[in-house]
Design an enzyme around this catalytic site. Structure first.
Site, PDB file in Angstrom:
ATOM      1  N   ARG A  37      53.249  42.395  46.827  1.00  0.00           N
ATOM      2  CA  ARG A  37      52.447  42.755  45.652  1.00  0.00           C
ATOM      3  C   ARG A  37      53.263  43.539  44.621  1.00  0.00           C
ATOM      4  O   ARG A  37      52.970  43.489  43.427  1.00  0.00           O
ATOM      5  CB  ARG A  37      51.201  43.555  46.093  1.00  0.00           C
ATOM      6  CG  ARG A  37      50.128  43.659  45.002  1.00  0.00           C
ATOM      7  CD  ARG A  37      48.798  44.098  45.578  1.00  0.00           C
ATOM      8  NE  ARG A  37      47.695  43.948  44.640  1.00  0.00           N
ATOM      9  CZ  ARG A  37      47.285  44.891  43.811  1.00  0.00           C
ATOM     10  NH1 ARG A  37      47.871  46.058  43.807  1.00  0.00           N
ATOM     11  NH2 ARG A  37      46.274  44.668  42.979  1.00  0.00           N
ATOM     12  N   ILE A  63      45.463  42.940  37.202  1.00  0.00           N
ATOM     13  CA  ILE A  63      45.668  42.348  38.516  1.00  0.00           C
ATOM     14  C   ILE A  63      44.525  42.883  39.365  1.00  0.00           C
ATOM     15  O   ILE A  63      44.243  44.088  39.349  1.00  0.00           O
ATOM     16  CB  ILE A  63      47.065  42.696  39.103  1.00  0.00           C
ATOM     17  CG1 ILE A  63      47.203  42.196  40.553  1.00  0.00           C
ATOM     18  CG2 ILE A  63      47.376  44.171  39.043  1.00  0.00           C
ATOM     19  CD1 ILE A  63      48.639  42.335  41.113  1.00  0.00           C
ATOM     20  N   SER A  64      43.829  42.002  40.086  1.00  0.00           N
ATOM     21  CA  SER A  64      42.627  42.406  40.814  1.00  0.00           C
ATOM     22  C   SER A  64      42.960  43.361  41.952  1.00  0.00           C
ATOM     23  O   SER A  64      44.078  43.407  42.460  1.00  0.00           O
ATOM     24  CB  SER A  64      41.926  41.179  41.399  1.00  0.00           C
ATOM     25  OG  SER A  64      41.715  40.206  40.409  1.00  0.00           O
ATOM     26  N   GLN A  65      41.936  44.086  42.372  1.00  0.00           N
ATOM     27  CA  GLN A  65      42.028  44.993  43.518  1.00  0.00           C
ATOM     28  C   GLN A  65      42.285  44.158  44.778  1.00  0.00           C
ATOM     29  O   GLN A  65      41.626  43.140  44.993  1.00  0.00           O
ATOM     30  CB  GLN A  65      40.686  45.719  43.614  1.00  0.00           C
ATOM     31  CG  GLN A  65      40.545  46.676  44.751  1.00  0.00           C
ATOM     32  CD  GLN A  65      39.089  47.134  44.893  1.00  0.00           C
ATOM     33  OE1 GLN A  65      38.253  46.864  44.035  1.00  0.00           O
ATOM     34  NE2 GLN A  65      38.811  47.813  45.973  1.00  0.00           N
TER      35      GLN A  65
END
Ligand code: SAH
Length: 217
Positions: A37, A63-65
């Site tokens: 990530r 950017i999503s959780q």
């Protein structure tokens, strides 16, 4: 500054945290473990790459959780032979996770800058089963369909009909559905012989799914 060892610990805690929050699918956890990530966040955010937060990326997007990425991926029930379409490439992180589970992924982004940056990341990782398309995800990518699975990672106010059409029989679509100015819910649609079967899941907040290609960049 974080050392490599710190980051490794961060990554172990990351997976344990996902398990604690209820992500149980071993293949999904493995895929989350496999995708670095830190390569999908901005340079200044690398130390926080494995924290369970959404983060800003270029073009005013996010950017999503990680929990939401894992949750939506689990709901999508991807199998190794599947052809997957993702709408909203953003950083490329979700597409990268999907690419570890599926045969191939097509991901669509309306900002050229984000699409190109994601393409570079996939190339650097040597992952060649992800195609990045610049365009309006609301129209899907019919020429490469139909898709076994479709994931939308921007909030849709109504079910995008073109995407339903590009779903293979028995196919599944997962999307955040609801108003742009408040919370949405994660919805799973299954293309059954008698029509769409809808299931509602958790509340989330995504950036809006906007029509058309972005004018800037
Ligand atoms: N999946 C991403 C998160 C994306 S945020 C990740 O893992 O990082 C949502 C993205 O959807 C944004 O980059 C936004 O530009 C894009 N988007 C919004 N509307 C779109 C549309 N109609 N077509 C394609 N992309 C769209």
């Amino acid at each position: 500054m974080t050392t490599l060892a710190d980051r490794r610990i961060g990554r172990m805690e990351f997976i344990l945290g996902l398990r604690r929050r209820g992500i149980a699918d071993a293949a999904v956890l493995r895929a989350m473990e496999e995708v670095p990530r830190e390569q999908f966040v901005r340079d200044e955010d690398v130390a926080l790459a494995y924290a369970d937060h959404a983060m800003p990326i270029a073009c005013g997007q996010t950017i999503s959780q990680p929990y939401v990425v894992a949750y939506m991926t689990e709901r999508l029930a991807v199998e190794p032979g599947h052809r997957v379409l993702e709408i909203g490439t953003g950083s490329g992180y979700q597409a990268a996770v999907l690419s570890r589970l599926a045969a191939s992924v097509v991901t669509v982004e309306r900002y050229r800058t984000l699409a190109e940056s994601a393409r570079e990341k996939f190339a650097a990782l040597g992952w060649d089963n992800i195609a990045v398309v610049v365009g309006d995800g609301l129209a899907g990518v019919p020429e490469r369909g139909p898709y076994d699975r479709i994931m939308v990672t921007a909030a849709a106010e109504t079910i995008p009909r073109a995407l339903v059409e590009q779903l293979a029989p028995g196919g599944i679509m997962v999307l955040p559905l609801g108003p742009h100015d408040s919370a949405q819910i994660i919805v799973r649609l299954t293309k059954a012989p008698n029509g769409l079967v809808r299931e509602n899941f958790i509340a989330v907040r995504f950036v809006p799914l906007l029509p058309g290609k972005a004018r800037e960049l």
